[in-house]
Design a protein around this motif. Structure first.
Motif, short mmCIF file in Angstrom:
data_model
loop_
_atom_site.label_atom_id
_atom_site.label_comp_id
_atom_site.label_asym_id
_atom_site.label_seq_id
_atom_site.Cartn_x
_atom_site.Cartn_y
_atom_site.Cartn_z
N ASP A 94 -17.45 -17.80 29.24
CA ASP A 94 -17.06 -19.04 28.58
C ASP A 94 -17.28 -19.03 27.07
OD1 ASP A 94 -18.19 -21.12 31.35
OD2 ASP A 94 -16.26 -20.16 30.98
N LYS A 95 -18.29 -18.33 26.63
CA LYS A 95 -18.62 -18.38 25.21
C LYS A 95 -17.69 -17.53 24.36
CE LYS A 95 -22.08 -14.70 25.63
NZ LYS A 95 -23.51 -14.35 25.46
N GLU A 140 -14.75 -37.42 32.08
CA GLU A 140 -15.82 -37.47 31.09
C GLU A 140 -16.74 -36.26 31.23
OE1 GLU A 140 -19.31 -40.57 29.60
OE2 GLU A 140 -18.65 -40.60 31.69
N ILE A 141 -17.15 -35.98 32.47
CA ILE A 141 -18.06 -34.86 32.72
C ILE A 141 -17.35 -33.54 32.46
CG2 ILE A 141 -19.33 -33.63 34.53
CD1 ILE A 141 -20.03 -36.38 35.71
N PHE A 142 -16.09 -33.44 32.89
CA PHE A 142 -15.33 -32.22 32.71
C PHE A 142 -15.18 -31.90 31.21
CE2 PHE A 142 -11.49 -29.66 32.33
CZ PHE A 142 -11.69 -28.71 33.31
N ARG A 146 -16.38 -28.61 29.32
CA ARG A 146 -15.42 -27.63 28.83
C ARG A 146 -15.16 -27.74 27.33
NH1 ARG A 146 -16.88 -26.08 33.70
NH2 ARG A 146 -15.53 -24.44 34.49
N GLU A 147 -15.10 -28.95 26.80
CA GLU A 147 -14.78 -29.11 25.39
C GLU A 147 -16.02 -29.17 24.52
OE1 GLU A 147 -12.02 -32.28 24.74
OE2 GLU A 147 -10.64 -31.58 26.30
N ALA A 148 -17.03 -29.91 24.96
CA ALA A 148 -18.26 -29.99 24.19
C ALA A 148 -19.21 -28.83 24.50
CB ALA A 148 -18.97 -31.32 24.47
N GLN A 149 -18.87 -28.02 25.54
CA GLN A 149 -19.67 -26.84 25.91
C GLN A 149 -21.12 -27.22 26.23
OE1 GLN A 149 -18.45 -23.38 26.06
NE2 GLN A 149 -16.60 -24.63 26.20
N MET A 150 -21.30 -28.39 26.85
CA MET A 150 -22.64 -28.81 27.24
C MET A 150 -23.00 -28.21 28.59
SD MET A 150 -22.39 -32.85 26.13
CE MET A 150 -24.05 -33.25 26.71
N ILE A 196 -7.04 -20.29 31.33
CA ILE A 196 -7.73 -19.90 30.12
C ILE A 196 -7.68 -21.03 29.10
CG2 ILE A 196 -7.54 -18.40 28.08
CD1 ILE A 196 -6.88 -16.14 29.96
N CYS A 197 -6.52 -21.66 28.95
CA CYS A 197 -6.41 -22.77 28.01
C CYS A 197 -7.36 -23.90 28.38
CB CYS A 197 -4.97 -23.30 27.99
SG CYS A 197 -3.82 -22.17 27.20
N LEU A 198 -7.68 -24.02 29.66
CA LEU A 198 -8.60 -25.05 30.12
C LEU A 198 -10.05 -24.60 30.07
CD1 LEU A 198 -6.74 -26.43 33.25
CD2 LEU A 198 -7.44 -27.75 31.28
N ASN A 199 -10.28 -23.33 29.66
CA ASN A 199 -11.63 -22.75 29.69
C ASN A 199 -12.21 -22.76 31.10
OD1 ASN A 199 -11.65 -22.27 26.95
ND2 ASN A 199 -12.51 -24.27 26.50
N LEU A 200 -11.35 -22.55 32.15
CA LEU A 200 -11.87 -22.59 33.52
C LEU A 200 -12.46 -21.24 33.87
CD1 LEU A 200 -8.96 -24.52 35.27
CD2 LEU A 200 -11.06 -25.41 34.25
#
Length: 200
Positions: A94-95, A140-142, A146-150, A196-200
């Motif tokens: 993911d990173k 919100e959690i997703f 995926r976007e905030a990388q929390m 990949i675009c979704l960072n899944l």
């Protein structure tokens, strides 16, 4: 499609491979090893990872040999397998966002019927539609993941819920999104491009 010269008598080797000839398998293995390692290392930047990808690709070749079409391009088939293994490797890291962007752009070069304008103009719209299938809390959690990388724990602390609840929401979200995206499998040659675009 690929800048590789065909082997002398490659067609015969492929036919022998389909019949379970281990010598033919070893010949193809040796012939493609260096070029496939070079190809893989352009993206994963690691000899060890490239070796793993190459080994996995030829394991798939051997296990599915009876389903190989001897009249189709063996080189293209093999490169497609390797490309998909690279995509899997990068999806799991993911990173490595920079690598994800690079493999996505390279995948366009190696996919005949995937057009840049489709990926640029339509893909984000499709992804947004998939996200709309989630409940407000799931989305919100997703997006926090995926976007905030929390991390799951960071999300749980921020929302005052358990880590298990976070994991359940993400798991359900992934299933919902993948189910929605499956209808576009005929439009996109490789569903992993979307993932990949979704960072899944």
């Amino acid at each position: 499609m690929y800048a590789t010269a065909p082997l002398i008598d490659e067609h015969e080797l492929v036919i022998r491979l389909i019949d379970g000839d281990e010598d033919a398998f070893c010949e193809l293995y040796a012939a493609y090893k260096n070029r496939l390692l070079y190809f893989a290392m352009k993206f994963v930047k690691s000899r060890d990872f490239a070796e793993d990808i190459f080994q996995d690709a030829f394991t798939i070749i051997w296990q599915s040999r009876r389903f190989i079409n001897p009249d189709a391009s063996f080189s293209s088939y093999l490169y497609t397998i390797v490309r998909n293994r690279i995509l899997n490797q990068i999806r799991d890291a993911d990173k490595e966002n920079t690598l994800k962007e690079r493999i996505l752009s390279q995948a366009i070069d190696y996919t005949d019927d995937t057009k840049e304008n489709i990926l640029a103009n339509d893909l984000r719209e499709i992804i947004n539609k998939a996200l709309e299938k989630l409940t407000p809390r799931q989305r919100e959690i997703f997006e926090m993941s995926r976007e905030a990388q929390m991390s799951h724990k960071e999300i749980a602390d921020a929302l005052d819920i358990s880590v298990h609840t976070v994991q359940e929401h993400i798991s359900v979200s992934l299933r919902t999104i993948r189910t929605f995206l499956s209808k576009y499998a005929d439009t996109y040659t490789d569903m992993l491009l979307i993932l990949i675009c979704l960072n899944l």
